[in-house]
Design a protein around this motif. Structure first.
Motif, PDB file in Angstrom:
ATOM      1  N   ALA A   9       0.829  -1.211   0.000  1.00  0.00           N
ATOM      2  CA  ALA A   9       0.000   0.000   0.000  1.00  0.00           C
ATOM      3  C   ALA A   9       0.861   1.257   0.000  1.00  0.00           C
ATOM      4  O   ALA A   9       0.544   2.235  -0.680  1.00  0.00           O
ATOM      5  CB  ALA A   9      -0.936  -0.009   1.209  1.00  0.00           C
ATOM      6  N   SER A  12       2.787   3.160  -3.301  1.00  0.00           N
ATOM      7  CA  SER A  12       2.176   4.137  -4.196  1.00  0.00           C
ATOM      8  C   SER A  12       2.290   5.547  -3.620  1.00  0.00           C
ATOM      9  O   SER A  12       1.830   5.810  -2.505  1.00  0.00           O
ATOM     10  CB  SER A  12       0.695   3.813  -4.398  1.00  0.00           C
ATOM     11  OG  SER A  12       0.031   4.910  -4.988  1.00  0.00           O
ATOM     12  N   VAL A  14       0.577   8.085  -4.437  1.00  0.00           N
ATOM     13  CA  VAL A  14      -0.784   8.614  -4.248  1.00  0.00           C
ATOM     14  C   VAL A  14      -1.339   8.162  -2.901  1.00  0.00           C
ATOM     15  O   VAL A  14      -1.915   8.964  -2.156  1.00  0.00           O
ATOM     16  CB  VAL A  14      -1.712   8.166  -5.401  1.00  0.00           C
ATOM     17  CG1 VAL A  14      -3.161   8.531  -5.104  1.00  0.00           C
ATOM     18  CG2 VAL A  14      -1.266   8.770  -6.719  1.00  0.00           C
ATOM     19  N   ARG A  15      -1.144   6.911  -2.556  1.00  0.00           N
ATOM     20  CA  ARG A  15      -1.646   6.415  -1.275  1.00  0.00           C
ATOM     21  C   ARG A  15      -0.903   7.035  -0.106  1.00  0.00           C
ATOM     22  O   ARG A  15      -1.502   7.327   0.934  1.00  0.00           O
ATOM     23  CB  ARG A  15      -1.586   4.890  -1.230  1.00  0.00           C
ATOM     24  CG  ARG A  15      -2.600   4.276  -2.194  1.00  0.00           C
ATOM     25  CD  ARG A  15      -2.770   2.795  -1.990  1.00  0.00           C
ATOM     26  NE  ARG A  15      -1.680   1.981  -2.478  1.00  0.00           N
ATOM     27  CZ  ARG A  15      -1.644   1.400  -3.670  1.00  0.00           C
ATOM     28  NH1 ARG A  15      -2.640   1.548  -4.522  1.00  0.00           N
ATOM     29  NH2 ARG A  15      -0.617   0.658  -4.019  1.00  0.00           N
ATOM     30  N   ARG A  16       0.393   7.263  -0.262  1.00  0.00           N
ATOM     31  CA  ARG A  16       1.138   7.948   0.802  1.00  0.00           C
ATOM     32  C   ARG A  16       0.613   9.376   0.983  1.00  0.00           C
ATOM     33  O   ARG A  16       0.477   9.860   2.111  1.00  0.00           O
ATOM     34  CB  ARG A  16       2.637   7.961   0.494  1.00  0.00           C
ATOM     35  CG  ARG A  16       3.276   6.590   0.625  1.00  0.00           C
ATOM     36  CD  ARG A  16       4.799   6.648   0.637  1.00  0.00           C
ATOM     37  NE  ARG A  16       5.368   7.379  -0.481  1.00  0.00           N
ATOM     38  CZ  ARG A  16       5.732   6.832  -1.644  1.00  0.00           C
ATOM     39  NH1 ARG A  16       5.560   5.524  -1.855  1.00  0.00           N
ATOM     40  NH2 ARG A  16       6.271   7.562  -2.593  1.00  0.00           N
ATOM     41  N   CYS A  48      -7.170  14.929  -5.876  1.00  0.00           N
ATOM     42  CA  CYS A  48      -5.846  14.572  -6.394  1.00  0.00           C
ATOM     43  C   CYS A  48      -5.839  14.463  -7.915  1.00  0.00           C
ATOM     44  O   CYS A  48      -4.811  14.182  -8.506  1.00  0.00           O
ATOM     45  CB  CYS A  48      -5.336  13.294  -5.736  1.00  0.00           C
ATOM     46  SG  CYS A  48      -6.356  11.854  -5.992  1.00  0.00           S
ATOM     47  N   THR A  54     -10.408   5.274  -9.730  1.00  0.00           N
ATOM     48  CA  THR A  54      -9.005   5.159  -9.317  1.00  0.00           C
ATOM     49  C   THR A  54      -8.853   5.517  -7.847  1.00  0.00           C
ATOM     50  O   THR A  54      -8.143   4.837  -7.095  1.00  0.00           O
ATOM     51  CB  THR A  54      -8.108   6.051 -10.193  1.00  0.00           C
ATOM     52  OG1 THR A  54      -8.281   5.663 -11.559  1.00  0.00           O
ATOM     53  CG2 THR A  54      -6.651   5.929  -9.808  1.00  0.00           C
ATOM     54  N   VAL A  55      -9.536   6.576  -7.417  1.00  0.00           N
ATOM     55  CA  VAL A  55      -9.514   6.962  -6.003  1.00  0.00           C
ATOM     56  C   VAL A  55     -10.054   5.815  -5.153  1.00  0.00           C
ATOM     57  O   VAL A  55      -9.474   5.457  -4.129  1.00  0.00           O
ATOM     58  CB  VAL A  55     -10.328   8.260  -5.782  1.00  0.00           C
ATOM     59  CG1 VAL A  55     -10.593   8.504  -4.307  1.00  0.00           C
ATOM     60  CG2 VAL A  55      -9.617   9.454  -6.396  1.00  0.00           C
ATOM     61  N   SER A  57     -10.061   2.669  -5.817  1.00  0.00           N
ATOM     62  CA  SER A  57      -9.083   1.578  -5.810  1.00  0.00           C
ATOM     63  C   SER A  57      -7.973   1.849  -4.793  1.00  0.00           C
ATOM     64  O   SER A  57      -7.564   0.950  -4.045  1.00  0.00           O
ATOM     65  CB  SER A  57      -8.506   1.404  -7.212  1.00  0.00           C
ATOM     66  OG  SER A  57      -7.505   0.429  -7.217  1.00  0.00           O
ATOM     67  N   HIS A  58      -7.482   3.070  -4.768  1.00  0.00           N
ATOM     68  CA  HIS A  58      -6.427   3.427  -3.801  1.00  0.00           C
ATOM     69  C   HIS A  58      -6.944   3.331  -2.370  1.00  0.00           C
ATOM     70  O   HIS A  58      -6.258   2.795  -1.490  1.00  0.00           O
ATOM     71  CB  HIS A  58      -5.905   4.843  -4.072  1.00  0.00           C
ATOM     72  CG  HIS A  58      -4.988   4.932  -5.238  1.00  0.00           C
ATOM     73  ND1 HIS A  58      -3.813   4.222  -5.342  1.00  0.00           N
ATOM     74  CD2 HIS A  58      -5.057   5.685  -6.360  1.00  0.00           C
ATOM     75  CE1 HIS A  58      -3.201   4.517  -6.474  1.00  0.00           C
ATOM     76  NE2 HIS A  58      -3.945   5.402  -7.117  1.00  0.00           N
ATOM     77  N   ALA A  61      -7.182  -0.264  -1.280  1.00  0.00           N
ATOM     78  CA  ALA A  61      -5.871  -0.830  -0.936  1.00  0.00           C
ATOM     79  C   ALA A  61      -5.439  -0.393   0.465  1.00  0.00           C
ATOM     80  O   ALA A  61      -4.878  -1.191   1.231  1.00  0.00           O
ATOM     81  CB  ALA A  61      -4.825  -0.413  -1.971  1.00  0.00           C
ATOM     82  N   LEU A  62      -5.711   0.858   0.814  1.00  0.00           N
ATOM     83  CA  LEU A  62      -5.363   1.346   2.146  1.00  0.00           C
ATOM     84  C   LEU A  62      -6.198   0.647   3.219  1.00  0.00           C
ATOM     85  O   LEU A  62      -5.682   0.303   4.282  1.00  0.00           O
ATOM     86  CB  LEU A  62      -5.548   2.863   2.223  1.00  0.00           C
ATOM     87  CG  LEU A  62      -4.519   3.686   1.455  1.00  0.00           C
ATOM     88  CD1 LEU A  62      -4.939   5.144   1.365  1.00  0.00           C
ATOM     89  CD2 LEU A  62      -3.136   3.560   2.090  1.00  0.00           C
TER      90      LEU A  62
END
Length: 96
Positions: A9, A12, A14-16, A48, A54-55, A57-58, A61-62
Motif C-alpha cells: 500500500a 504508491s 498517491v496512497r502515501r 488529487c 481510481t480513487v 481503488s487506492h 488498498a489502504l
C-alpha cells in the motif's frame, strides 16, 4: 497486521499522499460538510485529479492493508487513519 500488505500500500505515492492528508484532516479537508470526527468522505479525495474509480481503488488498498478504516453511513463511505496499526507497523520496522 500484514506487513507485506502495508508495504504494498505504501509503495504508491498517491496512497502515501492520501495518508498524509488524513493525518491532518482539518488542514486538508476544510471544505468537508460532515464532522471530521466521522472521517473523510470518499469524494473529497478526488482532489488529487484522479477518477472516482481510481480513487476508490487506492482507498480500497489502504483499507485492505489496515492503514485506513472505512465507515459506511447511508450511501457515503468515510475514511480515517488507523493509528494503532500505523504505530504497530512503525514499531515492527524499528525491530528489524
Amino acid at each position: 497486521m500484514d506487513r507485506d500488505a502495508i508495504l504494498k500500500a505504501l509503495a504508491s505515492p498517491v496512497r502515501r499522499e492520501m495518508l498524509a492528508w488524513l493525518k491532518e484532516p482539518d488542514r486538508h479537508f476544510s471544505a468537508e460538510m460532515h464532522p471530521l470526527e466521522m472521517g473523510i468522505c470518499a469524494g473529497q479525495f478526488e482532489r488529487c485529479g484522479l477518477s472516482q474509480s481510481t480513487v476508490s481503488s487506492h482507498l480500497s488498498a489502504l483499507v485492505a492493508s489496515g492503514l485506513v478504516t472505512q465507515k459506511r453511513v447511508g450511501q457515503w463511505a468515510f475514511y480515517q487513519r488507523n493509528e494503532p496499526v500505523i504505530a504497530a507497523f512503525r514499531a515492527a520496522l524499528d525491530d528489524l
